[in-house]
Design a protein around this motif. Sequence first.
Motif, PDB file in Angstrom:
ATOM      1  N   UNK A 124       0.770  -1.073   0.073  1.00 22.79           N
ATOM      2  CA  UNK A 124      -0.071   0.110  -0.018  1.00 22.79           C
ATOM      3  C   UNK A 124       0.894   1.097   0.077  1.00 22.79           C
ATOM      4  N   UNK A 125       2.126   1.046   0.647  1.00 18.40           N
ATOM      5  CA  UNK A 125       2.932   2.428   0.596  1.00 18.40           C
ATOM      6  C   UNK A 125       3.505   2.593  -0.659  1.00 18.40           C
ATOM      7  N   UNK A 126       3.918   1.573  -1.569  1.00 20.52           N
ATOM      8  CA  UNK A 126       4.464   1.901  -2.919  1.00 20.52           C
ATOM      9  C   UNK A 126       3.156   2.238  -3.687  1.00 20.52           C
ATOM     10  N   UNK A 127       2.059   1.705  -3.447  1.00 22.45           N
ATOM     11  CA  UNK A 127       0.858   2.178  -4.274  1.00 22.45           C
ATOM     12  C   UNK A 127       0.602   3.636  -4.280  1.00 22.45           C
ATOM     13  N   UNK A 128       0.719   4.191  -3.065  1.00 18.99           N
ATOM     14  CA  UNK A 128       0.437   5.808  -2.882  1.00 18.99           C
ATOM     15  C   UNK A 128       1.856   6.358  -3.403  1.00 18.99           C
ATOM     16  N   UNK A 129       2.998   5.941  -3.543  1.00 16.83           N
ATOM     17  CA  UNK A 129       4.148   6.571  -4.067  1.00 16.83           C
ATOM     18  C   UNK A 129       4.129   6.564  -5.680  1.00 16.83           C
ATOM     19  N   UNK A 130       3.567   5.374  -6.191  1.00 10.69           N
ATOM     20  CA  UNK A 130       3.396   5.221  -7.272  1.00 10.69           C
ATOM     21  C   UNK A 130       2.367   6.213  -8.362  1.00 10.69           C
ATOM     22  N   UNK A 131       1.236   6.759  -7.316  1.00  9.89           N
ATOM     23  CA  UNK A 131       0.357   7.593  -7.801  1.00  9.89           C
ATOM     24  C   UNK A 131       1.096   8.986  -8.135  1.00  9.89           C
TER      25      UNK A 131
END
Length: 324
Positions: A124-131
């Motif tokens: 989930x943390x990486x998903x937010x960074x990918x945004x």
Amino acid sequence: MSAPLGFLRRPSAPASASVAASTASPPSLAALPATGVAIAVAMVRPRALERLGADTPARAAFWSATLHDEALAAWLAPLRPTRLHVGSEFCERLLPEPAQLARTLAEASVAGLEVCLLTPVASPEVLRALDALFALLPPGAEVVVNDWGVALRLRERHPLLQAVAGRILCRMLKDPRLGNPQYAPPAAHGFASPWTRRLLARLGIARVEIDLPLFASADSFAGVPLPLGVHLPFAFVAKGRMCRTAGLAREGPERFAARPFCHHECLGLAARTERTRDGTHDAWETLHVGNTVFCRHSAANLATLASAVAAGRVARLIVPGETL
């Protein structure tokens, strides 16, 4: 026996090819067609992009210095790369910062290259960074996804970007210890499954990428429902959370922590492993880079791939632009 041969500094000293490859005749590669296939260059830290758009001799020198294979360099050199794959399929710590990606987009545009963002398995943390990275990409840009959650994120929040199914989503048997075809049963890409096709359509997947199985044949490229990209000359064997290279700076159990203190050591070091049996060597060079193990394709595999490209069964070749 399998024994580590120590860490190799990258890329200042050219890594030797595998013992088997260095003594074998160069692969007989069918010529690349002038149209119908594209070449993408994958880099974590893009540089020297102008060399990719230079003349054929300059590209041959670039590929030779990067891949350490003269025959393969000569095969790739006639075609000018048209795409830059930036980021990492294997580690979130190698994703570019937003400022880095913005700079890469500008430099790639000057070099006449379209940019595709590589993404790994994502928390989930990486998903937010990918945004934040997705927001910088121009409409129609490609994103290689190796996580179904990332594909869904693109579909729901960034519908103008094109998702590409990465090779981690393509389950294959690629264990380089299996040196004989009788011990390596055929392992198809799985994209021909009707359930997989429905999933790809639901998520808006536009293309797919694969590695070659150890003993590739013409059938290895059959049944792919979307334009196909193939990685060469290395296939990923396995990946994990632990980074062997980053752990060198730590002691005790912390060396094996899933989240080590990272200085991107893997961009400068790789470890080669080798097995010998009765004085003979494996057909595949095996490299341990960061949290991922790679093996180098055999001459026979490269020849099979070249024939598939000549037959129009491969739309894109993805080649590392940095020394492994």
